[in-house]
Design a protein around this motif. Structure first.
Motif, PDB file in Angstrom:
ATOM      1  N   PHE A 126      17.189  -6.204  26.445  1.00  0.00           N
ATOM      2  CA  PHE A 126      17.014  -4.808  26.036  1.00  0.00           C
ATOM      3  C   PHE A 126      16.690  -4.657  24.543  1.00  0.00           C
ATOM      4  N   TYR A 127      17.058  -5.621  23.726  1.00  0.00           N
ATOM      5  CA  TYR A 127      16.971  -5.452  22.277  1.00  0.00           C
ATOM      6  C   TYR A 127      15.526  -5.328  21.795  1.00  0.00           C
ATOM      7  N   TYR A 128      14.703  -6.296  22.122  1.00  0.00           N
ATOM      8  CA  TYR A 128      13.334  -6.300  21.612  1.00  0.00           C
ATOM      9  C   TYR A 128      12.508  -5.107  22.118  1.00  0.00           C
ATOM     10  N   PRO A 129      12.535  -4.761  23.427  1.00  0.00           N
ATOM     11  CA  PRO A 129      11.748  -3.601  23.870  1.00  0.00           C
ATOM     12  C   PRO A 129      12.143  -2.296  23.181  1.00  0.00           C
ATOM     13  N   LEU A 130      13.453  -2.075  22.980  1.00  0.00           N
ATOM     14  CA  LEU A 130      13.881  -0.839  22.322  1.00  0.00           C
ATOM     15  C   LEU A 130      13.480  -0.824  20.849  1.00  0.00           C
ATOM     16  N   GLU A 131      13.577  -1.974  20.217  1.00  0.00           N
ATOM     17  CA  GLU A 131      13.120  -2.069  18.821  1.00  0.00           C
ATOM     18  C   GLU A 131      11.627  -1.808  18.740  1.00  0.00           C
ATOM     19  N   LEU A 132      10.871  -2.366  19.680  1.00  0.00           N
ATOM     20  CA  LEU A 132       9.413  -2.199  19.688  1.00  0.00           C
ATOM     21  C   LEU A 132       9.031  -0.747  19.938  1.00  0.00           C
ATOM     22  N   LEU A 133       9.713  -0.079  20.872  1.00  0.00           N
ATOM     23  CA  LEU A 133       9.426   1.316  21.156  1.00  0.00           C
ATOM     24  C   LEU A 133       9.691   2.185  19.924  1.00  0.00           C
ATOM     25  N   SER A 134      10.805   1.948  19.255  1.00  0.00           N
ATOM     26  CA  SER A 134      11.135   2.699  18.036  1.00  0.00           C
ATOM     27  C   SER A 134      10.090   2.455  16.952  1.00  0.00           C
ATOM     28  N   GLN A 135       9.643   1.222  16.855  1.00  0.00           N
ATOM     29  CA  GLN A 135       8.644   0.867  15.841  1.00  0.00           C
ATOM     30  C   GLN A 135       7.333   1.592  16.085  1.00  0.00           C
ATOM     31  N   THR A 136       6.903   1.656  17.337  1.00  0.00           N
ATOM     32  CA  THR A 136       5.623   2.299  17.635  1.00  0.00           C
ATOM     33  C   THR A 136       5.688   3.807  17.438  1.00  0.00           C
ATOM     34  N   ILE A 137       6.798   4.415  17.796  1.00  0.00           N
ATOM     35  CA  ILE A 137       6.948   5.856  17.569  1.00  0.00           C
ATOM     36  C   ILE A 137       6.929   6.158  16.071  1.00  0.00           C
ATOM     37  N   ALA A 138       7.575   5.281  15.298  1.00  0.00           N
ATOM     38  CA  ALA A 138       7.632   5.488  13.847  1.00  0.00           C
ATOM     39  C   ALA A 138       6.265   5.370  13.187  1.00  0.00           C
ATOM     40  N   THR A 139       5.338   4.676  13.839  1.00  0.00           N
ATOM     41  CA  THR A 139       3.991   4.537  13.275  1.00  0.00           C
ATOM     42  C   THR A 139       3.339   5.898  13.054  1.00  0.00           C
ATOM     43  N   PHE A 140       3.543   6.829  13.992  1.00  0.00           N
ATOM     44  CA  PHE A 140       2.983   8.173  13.834  1.00  0.00           C
ATOM     45  C   PHE A 140       3.585   8.869  12.609  1.00  0.00           C
ATOM     46  N   PHE A 141       4.901   8.704  12.435  1.00  0.00           N
ATOM     47  CA  PHE A 141       5.556   9.311  11.276  1.00  0.00           C
ATOM     48  C   PHE A 141       5.059   8.679   9.978  1.00  0.00           C
ATOM     49  N   SER A 142       4.776   7.386  10.022  1.00  0.00           N
ATOM     50  CA  SER A 142       4.303   6.712   8.804  1.00  0.00           C
ATOM     51  C   SER A 142       2.964   7.270   8.362  1.00  0.00           C
ATOM     52  N   ALA A 143       2.090   7.601   9.320  1.00  0.00           N
ATOM     53  CA  ALA A 143       0.784   8.188   8.978  1.00  0.00           C
ATOM     54  C   ALA A 143       0.961   9.550   8.314  1.00  0.00           C
ATOM     55  N   ILE A 144       1.893  10.348   8.837  1.00  0.00           N
ATOM     56  CA  ILE A 144       2.151  11.669   8.266  1.00  0.00           C
ATOM     57  C   ILE A 144       2.760  11.539   6.876  1.00  0.00           C
ATOM     58  N   LEU A 145       3.738  10.659   6.744  1.00  0.00           N
ATOM     59  CA  LEU A 145       4.401  10.461   5.448  1.00  0.00           C
ATOM     60  C   LEU A 145       3.421   9.971   4.398  1.00  0.00           C
ATOM     61  N   ASP A 146       2.544   9.055   4.789  1.00  0.00           N
ATOM     62  CA  ASP A 146       1.584   8.493   3.839  1.00  0.00           C
ATOM     63  C   ASP A 146       0.676   9.569   3.273  1.00  0.00           C
ATOM     64  N   LYS A 147       0.283  10.519   4.118  1.00  0.00           N
ATOM     65  CA  LYS A 147      -0.610  11.590   3.664  1.00  0.00           C
ATOM     66  C   LYS A 147       0.130  12.672   2.895  1.00  0.00           C
ATOM     67  N   LYS A 148       1.412  12.854   3.179  1.00  0.00           N
ATOM     68  CA  LYS A 148       2.182  13.928   2.556  1.00  0.00           C
ATOM     69  C   LYS A 148       2.831  13.505   1.238  1.00  0.00           C
ATOM     70  N   ILE A 149       3.462  12.337   1.212  1.00  0.00           N
ATOM     71  CA  ILE A 149       4.236  11.952   0.024  1.00  0.00           C
ATOM     72  C   ILE A 149       3.689  10.715  -0.675  1.00  0.00           C
ATOM     73  N   GLY A 150       2.690  10.059  -0.105  1.00  0.00           N
ATOM     74  CA  GLY A 150       2.107   8.900  -0.756  1.00  0.00           C
ATOM     75  C   GLY A 150       2.678   7.585  -0.249  1.00  0.00           C
ATOM     76  N   LEU A 151       1.955   6.512  -0.536  1.00  0.00           N
ATOM     77  CA  LEU A 151       2.286   5.199   0.010  1.00  0.00           C
ATOM     78  C   LEU A 151       3.631   4.678  -0.468  1.00  0.00           C
ATOM     79  N   HIS A 152       3.904   4.803  -1.760  1.00  0.00           N
ATOM     80  CA  HIS A 152       5.126   4.207  -2.315  1.00  0.00           C
ATOM     81  C   HIS A 152       6.381   4.870  -1.770  1.00  0.00           C
ATOM     82  N   TYR A 153       6.378   6.190  -1.685  1.00  0.00           N
ATOM     83  CA  TYR A 153       7.550   6.876  -1.141  1.00  0.00           C
ATOM     84  C   TYR A 153       7.681   6.635   0.361  1.00  0.00           C
ATOM     85  N   THR A 154       6.553   6.448   1.029  1.00  0.00           N
ATOM     86  CA  THR A 154       6.597   6.104   2.458  1.00  0.00           C
ATOM     87  C   THR A 154       7.280   4.756   2.660  1.00  0.00           C
TER      88      THR A 154
END
Length: 504
Positions: free
Chosen positions: A79-107
């Protein structure tokens, strides 16, 4: 002091100054190289979570001995790796938003804080539920720091994206290899095998508790590496979009000395080392409008659909091998020396595969690389279970799967950037990885059920799982003929859409 002596000393100073002076475009090159190194360090850090997933059997043993109310077993490992992977992929969308809103370093800073919180939860965890929460935090953290940094690094070297991606993907695997190797040395330096307890296999209590020591070391090391990455990472601004293909560090000609010095001064005005470099309101609206148009074109493209299907078909095999190879080896009496070295060597092969395929992406047909990936995975899938009776062949096939998987990571990144553009890379990667992760999550209960309701001595559940993977890989091999080689021309497509709107 005589005039000639003064002039001689000034001449020496000028020579020394020229020796260490770098032209404006060469400053861009050095910043680009530094940024690739910074992104590589971040991905090295991201690789640490995969080593934790490989070593999680020690955490499971720790919970077994220290929490009497827990009914945790080694089967929970799936169960560990699939749940970690799912969380990682969902966070990718947030990373795109954060990068455009607050910049790379703060992201990146946000991602690192979340990752370290996840490791602290794991450090103090004494239950399976707490472990799962920590995996979610760790997945979100690594998802935030990985892809924006890769996209930014590729911006600096657009003509060599395959090489850049190969390096960065190599660093993910190298991080996994290093942390896994250090984890084995810290936790189980004597290469001791597991013990049978109530028809289950756990490592003894003294070994299991060393897992927490490893997590402390992990927290300290990733924090230090992040600080170094922060200093090395630069966001590329519009003013620094210059040719970075030639290096001319050294003596400057006397004729161009004044001109170059002025260029350096003007160029420095545009470099904001650790600022966000966010566009103005007018620029932001235009960029956002063009981005939305490009995104809709990419989403409607059949090439993206084909690529998503290929990513989904490739995902289950390595996920199963990654999650189950330790337990497969335990139940099939694979030699301890092979099992303890399997994790680090897996990541080393993944590292080599990512680098080689990344370099080949710049010079070879992507279709051929997809053929190699799915053809190799088909062979591994159908023959993997035959290797369970022999330590050497099991070791070899597991590492070959890692090699091919590492290559696919580089191929996947390069293909998205090459065909759909670096501007859409993070968003599209999030979409692709999310769908692949859902498939992996769907297979997790199946693998858990087969392991717990079948005769494990006959390896019947493994035959079923890997035969399914083999069929999926054969389908992927056939679909590889449809892979697109040329990038999408957004300008023409956008103009066509605008002309249609005007006509209507």
């Amino acid at each position: 002091m005589k005039y000639d002596e003064i002039r001689m000393k000034e001449g020496l100073c000028l020579r020394l100054k020229r020796l260490f002076t770098v032209k404006s475009k060469d400053q861009n090159l050095l910043k680009g190289i530094s940024t690739v190194c910074g992104a590589s360090l971040l991905n090295f850090i991201a690789g640490s979570i995969f080593s934790v997933c490989q070593l999680i059997i020690y955490e499971i043993s720790y919970i077994h001995y220290n929490n009497e109310s827990s009914d945790i077993s080694s089967d929970n490992e799936v169960f560990y790796y699939p749940l970690e992977l799912l969380s990682q992929t969902i966070a990718t969308f947030f990373s795109a938003i954060l990068d455009k809103k607050i910049g790379l370093h703060y992201t990146n800073l946000t991602g690192m804080i979340v990752l370290i919180i996840g490791y602290f939860i794991l450090l103090f965890s004494n239950s399976f539920v707490a472990d799962i929460i920590s995996m979610i935090f760790c997945g979100v953290g690594t998802g935030i720091i990985s892809y924006p940094s890769t996209a930014n690094a590729c911006e600096w070297f657009k003509d060599n994206n395959g090489f850049v991606i190969g390096i960065i993907e190599t660093m993910i695997s190298l991080g996994s290899f290093t942390y896994n190797l250090m984890g084995e040395k810290i936790i189980n330096s004597g290469n001791e095998g597991s013990q049978t307890v109530n028809d289950d296999k756990f490592y003894n209590k003294e070994i299991a508790k060393e897992f927490k020591i490893y997590i402390i070391w992990l927290i300290v090391s990733v924090s230090l590496l992040y600080g170094l990455s922060f200093l090395m990472t630069f966001k590329k601004t519009e003013e620094s979009f210059k040719d970075t293909s030639n290096v001319t560090v050294g003596l400057l000609s006397m004729e161009n000395e004044v001109e170059n010095d002025n260029d350096n001064e003007n160029e420095q005005e545009h470099f904001s080392e650790k600022k966000l470099d966010l566009p103005t309101t007018v620029e932001h609206k235009k960029v956002k409008k063009d981005f939305i148009k490009m995104l809709f074109i990419a989403i409607k493209s059949k090439d993206l659909i084909i690529f998503i299907i290929l990513a989904i078909l490739e995902a289950p095999l390595y996920s199963l091998i990654f999650s189950l190879n330790r337990s497969i080896g335990e139940f099939n009496n694979i030699k301890v020396k092979f099992l303890t070295s399997l994790g680090p060597v897996n990541f080393l092969f993944e590292c080599i595969g990512g680098l080689i395929v990344g370099i080949l992406c710049d010079y070879t047909s992507k279709r051929y690389l997809f053929f190699f990936n799915f053809g190799g995975n088909s062979i591994i899938s159908f023959f993997y279970c035959l290797t369970f009776g022999d330590s050497f062949w099991f070791f070899l096939f597991t590492n070959l799967a890692s090699f091919i998987s590492g290559g696919f990571y580089s191929l996947k990144d390069y293909y998205l950037i090459r065909i759909f553009g670096v501007e859409l890379y993070v968003e599209l990667m999030g979409c692709v990885n999310l769908l692949a992760a859902i498939v992996i999550i769907a297979l997790t209960p199946l693998s858990y059920s087969l392991e717990n309701n079948s005769d494990i001595e006959s390896n019947t559940p493994y035959w079923i799982l890997f035969s399914i993977c083999g069929v999926l890989c054969l389908i992927g091999f056939g679909l590889s003929f449809l892979v697109k080689e040329d990038p999408i021309n957004y300008d023409d497509l956008i103009k066509d859409d605008e002309n249609e709107e005007q006509q209507n």
